[in-house]
Design a protein around this motif. Structure first.
Motif, short mmCIF file in Angstrom:
data_model
loop_
_atom_site.label_atom_id
_atom_site.label_comp_id
_atom_site.label_asym_id
_atom_site.label_seq_id
_atom_site.Cartn_x
_atom_site.Cartn_y
_atom_site.Cartn_z
N LEU A 1 2.27 31.50 -2.90
CA LEU A 1 0.88 31.15 -2.64
C LEU A 1 0.01 32.36 -2.95
O LEU A 1 0.31 33.47 -2.51
N ILE A 2 -1.06 32.13 -3.69
CA ILE A 2 -2.02 33.18 -4.01
C ILE A 2 -3.40 32.68 -3.65
O ILE A 2 -3.83 31.63 -4.12
N TYR A 3 -4.10 33.43 -2.80
CA TYR A 3 -5.42 33.05 -2.32
C TYR A 3 -6.46 34.03 -2.86
O TYR A 3 -6.27 35.25 -2.77
N LEU A 4 -7.57 33.51 -3.37
CA LEU A 4 -8.62 34.37 -3.89
C LEU A 4 -9.50 34.87 -2.75
O LEU A 4 -10.12 34.08 -2.03
N SER A 5 -9.51 36.18 -2.59
CA SER A 5 -10.36 36.85 -1.61
C SER A 5 -11.48 37.57 -2.36
O SER A 5 -11.85 37.19 -3.46
N SER A 6 -12.00 38.61 -1.76
CA SER A 6 -13.08 39.41 -2.36
C SER A 6 -13.18 40.70 -1.58
O SER A 6 -12.89 40.74 -0.37
N SER A 7 -13.63 41.76 -2.24
CA SER A 7 -13.89 43.00 -1.51
C SER A 7 -14.96 42.79 -0.44
O SER A 7 -15.02 43.52 0.56
N MET A 8 -15.78 41.75 -0.61
CA MET A 8 -16.83 41.45 0.37
C MET A 8 -16.25 40.98 1.70
O MET A 8 -16.96 40.90 2.70
N HIS A 9 -14.94 40.67 1.74
CA HIS A 9 -14.35 40.25 3.01
C HIS A 9 -14.42 41.35 4.05
O HIS A 9 -14.37 41.08 5.26
N HIS A 10 -14.55 42.60 3.59
CA HIS A 10 -14.64 43.71 4.55
C HIS A 10 -15.90 43.60 5.41
O HIS A 10 -15.96 44.20 6.49
N GLY A 11 -16.91 42.87 4.95
CA GLY A 11 -18.12 42.66 5.73
C GLY A 11 -18.12 41.36 6.50
O GLY A 11 -19.15 40.98 7.07
N GLY A 12 -16.99 40.67 6.55
CA GLY A 12 -16.92 39.38 7.22
C GLY A 12 -16.86 39.49 8.73
O GLY A 12 -16.51 40.54 9.29
N SER A 13 -17.19 38.39 9.39
CA SER A 13 -17.22 38.32 10.85
C SER A 13 -15.98 37.63 11.39
O SER A 13 -15.44 36.71 10.77
N VAL A 14 -15.55 38.05 12.58
CA VAL A 14 -14.44 37.40 13.27
C VAL A 14 -14.94 36.33 14.24
O VAL A 14 -14.16 35.78 15.01
N ASP A 15 -16.22 36.02 14.20
CA ASP A 15 -16.80 34.99 15.06
C ASP A 15 -16.47 33.62 14.48
O ASP A 15 -17.14 33.14 13.56
N LEU A 16 -15.45 32.98 15.02
CA LEU A 16 -14.97 31.71 14.46
C LEU A 16 -15.85 30.53 14.85
O LEU A 16 -15.63 29.43 14.34
N ASP A 17 -16.83 30.74 15.71
CA ASP A 17 -17.83 29.68 15.93
C ASP A 17 -18.56 29.36 14.63
O ASP A 17 -19.09 28.26 14.46
N ARG A 18 -18.58 30.32 13.73
CA ARG A 18 -19.26 30.11 12.45
C ARG A 18 -18.54 29.08 11.57
O ARG A 18 -19.13 28.57 10.62
N LEU A 19 -17.30 28.78 11.88
CA LEU A 19 -16.58 27.73 11.13
C LEU A 19 -17.26 26.37 11.26
O LEU A 19 -17.13 25.52 10.38
N VAL A 20 -17.92 26.14 12.38
CA VAL A 20 -18.53 24.84 12.62
C VAL A 20 -20.05 24.91 12.57
O VAL A 20 -20.74 23.98 12.97
N SER A 21 -20.59 25.98 12.06
CA SER A 21 -22.04 26.13 11.96
C SER A 21 -22.42 26.43 10.53
O SER A 21 -21.59 26.58 9.65
N VAL A 22 -23.70 26.52 10.28
CA VAL A 22 -24.19 26.84 8.93
C VAL A 22 -24.46 28.33 8.79
O VAL A 22 -25.07 28.76 7.82
N THR A 23 -23.99 29.13 9.75
CA THR A 23 -24.28 30.56 9.72
C THR A 23 -23.21 31.38 9.02
O THR A 23 -23.39 32.58 8.82
N ALA A 24 -22.09 30.77 8.66
CA ALA A 24 -21.01 31.53 8.00
C ALA A 24 -21.45 32.00 6.62
O ALA A 24 -22.09 31.26 5.87
#
Length: 236
Positions: A109-132
């Motif tokens: 399995l190979i998943y496409l990430s990005s160097s921008m992931h370093h600025g990502g949030s661990v707030d998983l409430d964003r999975l169900v909101s439009v703020t992600a």
């Protein structure tokens, strides 16, 4: 010869990876949103094709069903991506999770990430909101790749930062090399001597250090639980 699925293969890095793999003698199944996106001479190159809008959960389920008709893949490259809301969450993290959970376990399995992931949030409430943000989704898919590496000993799992490349998503002014942007994915899908064999975060065929949360087992477990709640699908 390997049987390989590439999602988001109608343009950009996905198409480049599919062409490279086919030229190397592999059997490639390509995914696109609709059949018209694969029209033309390229369609004759492929072992087969699957279609569906990965921003839609039921369509993603159907993509998994179509893919399973080809049997067990040697490798799956989760290339499809979206940079803006509202599509970023369903395409960048929900769809790879659903396809991983519902398809027969592949060899790689190979998943496409990005160097921008370093600025990502661990707030998983964003999975169900439009703020992600795009960065959030790339952190989450990097963590997904690590979770699969830990849970599935018979499947290797990696994440790839392809760089900022001049595709439709990246824009014509992107500074990185387009060819280098897809070679790591094709190498990880086919080379017998990848080290580390699983759990790598890669940029141009060299491992990098991902965001610390991506390798945090507690965060991985919380992410998988959140994805299961959102989709109604559990990852074994």
């Amino acid at each position: 010869m390997a049987l390989i699925l590439v999602t988001g293969a109608s343009t950009g890095l996905g198409l480049a990876a599919a062409i490279e793999l086919t030229a190397d003698g592999h059997e490639v199944v390509v995914h696109a949103r609709t059949p018209d996106r694969l029209a033309g001479d390229d369609a004759a190159r492929w072992k087969g094709s699957v279609f569906g809008d990965l921003s839609d959960l039921e369509a993603t389920r159907d993509v998994a069903r179509q893919a399973n008709e080809f049997g067990r893949f040697d490798a799956v490259i989760h290339n499809a991506g979206a940079i803006r809301s509202p599509d970023a969450v369903p395409v960048n993290i929900v769809a790879p999770y659903v396809l991983t959970a519902l398809m027969r376990k592949p060899g790689r399995l190979i998943y496409l990430s990005s160097s921008m992931h370093h600025g990502g949030s661990v707030d998983l409430d964003r999975l169900v909101s439009v703020t992600a943000t795009y960065s959030d989704t790339k952190l989450w898919v990097t963590a997904l790749s690590q979770a699969v590496a830990h849970r599935w000993p018979d499947t290797t799992s990696h994440a790839v930062d392809p760089g900022w490349v001049p595709t439709r998503m990246g824009g014509a002014s992107a500074p990185n090399d387009l060819r280098e942007g897809h070679l790591t994915q094709t190498w990880l899908a086919t080379d017998p001597d990848v080290v580390p064999a699983t759990g790598g975060y890669w940029h141009h065929r060299r491992t990098q250090s991902p965001h610390p949360s991506a390798t945090d087992v507690d965060f991985q477990n919380r992410l998988l639980a959140a994805l299961a709640r959102r989709t109604g699908i559990r990852l074994d």
